[in-house]
Design an enzyme around this catalytic site. Structure first.
Site, PDB file in Angstrom:
ATOM      1  N   HIS A  92      52.914  25.967  47.843  1.00 55.59           N
ATOM      2  CA  HIS A  92      52.595  27.009  46.868  1.00 55.59           C
ATOM      3  C   HIS A  92      51.471  27.874  47.430  1.00 55.59           C
ATOM      4  CE1 HIS A  92      52.241  28.927  42.984  1.00 55.59           C
ATOM      5  NE2 HIS A  92      50.927  28.847  43.148  1.00 55.59           N
TER       6      HIS A  92
ATOM      7  N   ARG B 188      68.500  32.328  35.442  1.00 57.25           N
ATOM      8  CA  ARG B 188      67.665  33.053  36.402  1.00 57.25           C
ATOM      9  C   ARG B 188      66.673  32.126  37.109  1.00 57.25           C
ATOM     10  NH1 ARG B 188      63.174  35.996  35.985  1.00 57.25           N
ATOM     11  NH2 ARG B 188      62.928  35.343  33.826  1.00 57.25           N
TER      12      ARG B 188
HETATM   13  C1  GRF Z   1      55.918  31.097  50.528  1.00 58.03           C
HETATM   14  O1  GRF Z   1      54.858  32.003  50.399  1.00 58.03           O
HETATM   15  C2  GRF Z   1      55.724  29.889  49.645  1.00 58.03           C
HETATM   16  O2  GRF Z   1      54.386  29.619  49.385  1.00 58.03           O
HETATM   17  C3  GRF Z   1      56.408  30.280  48.368  1.00 58.03           C
HETATM   18  O3  GRF Z   1      57.501  31.061  48.779  1.00 58.03           O
HETATM   19  C4  GRF Z   1      57.229  31.660  50.027  1.00 58.03           C
HETATM   20  C5  GRF Z   1      58.372  31.330  50.956  1.00 58.03           C
HETATM   21  O4  GRF Z   1      58.321  32.058  52.156  1.00 58.03           O
HETATM   22  N1  GRF Z   1      56.739  29.092  47.610  1.00 58.03           N
HETATM   23  P1  GRF Z   1      59.347  31.726  53.316  1.00 58.03           P
HETATM   24  O5  GRF Z   1      60.747  31.914  52.763  1.00 58.03           O
HETATM   25  O6  GRF Z   1      59.096  30.320  53.786  1.00 58.03           O
HETATM   26  O7  GRF Z   1      59.053  32.740  54.387  1.00 58.03           O
END
Ligand code: GRF
Length: 211
Positions: free
Chosen positions: A116, A68
């Protein structure tokens, strides 16, 4: 890190792909001196793969295997081989929801970046905006960091703060953080492409002009 021209990006994502789109748009606009060589996803019908197809950027689904939260051995090997064939200089994790292990990280040592949705080291892991809201902090944000073997623990390259408002919901706070992400991530990738960020141990330094 090689600085051949153009600087080649391999983007990995599992979701809607708004960070990838911001990076691809910056490339198309000429503000990010790089090319997106390949987009890879562990999710077959992900938004990120549709956005890549719309832009004419090569995109592939690679089946992750039975786990997962990580890739199985053959999936990891396929991710590595595809990125190697595309001759990427930098691996960009743009919403990639699986933990990358030692074999992958050794192959691309110091060349894997992630975004992040919190001000690390606060709120690592999943749904960081919800963790921030539930904790009651008044400021959160987003962090671009190099990826190491921990979860959201690698050296921090840049951060952008976002206020938490009294009437925020999970959705409104996440949306405000994502606006900040779409500004920060292309800018940090631009600085990496230009060789303007140096990392020694945990500490990163920016040299050259700041934005
Ligand atoms: C973002 O909020 C990023 O911080 C996290 O996953 C999300 C991805 O969003 N790691 P996207 O697919 O780029 O719209």
């Amino acid at each position: 890190m090689s600085h051949s021209s153009p600087f080649r990006l391999g983007v990995l994502g599992s979701g809607k792909g708004s960070n990838f789109a911001a990076i691809a748009d910056a490339v198309a606009a000429g503000t990010l001196p790089a090319t997106v060589a390949v987009v890879l996803s562990d999710v077959p019908d992900s938004g990120i793969l549709s956005l890549a197809a719309q832009r004419g950027i090569p995109g592939h689904h690679i089946a992750p295997g039975p786990f997962r939260t990580k890739l199985d051995e053959s999936a990891e090997a396929e991710f590595i081989a595809t990125l190697e064939r595309a001759e990427v200089d930098l691996v960009v994790l743009a919403g990639f929801m699986r933990i990358l292990k030692g074999g992958f990280l050794r192959r691309f040592e110091g060349r894997v970046v992630n975004i992040h949705p919190s001000l690390l080291p606060s709120f690592p892991g999943l749904a960081a905006w919800k963790q921030a809201l539930d904790y009651g902090v008044k400021v959160t944000g987003c962090t671009v960091h190099l990826v190491d073997q921990g979860v959201d623990t690698g050296p921090i390259l840049a951060q952008k703060a976002v206020p938490v408002l009294d009437d925020d919901t999970d959705g409104s706070l996440h949306a405000r953080i994502q606006v900040a992400e779409r500004e920060l991530f292309p800018e940090v990738v631009r600085q990496l492409a230009l060789g303007h960020i140096q990392v020694k141990g945990r500490i990163s330094h920016r040299r050259g002009p700041t934005p």
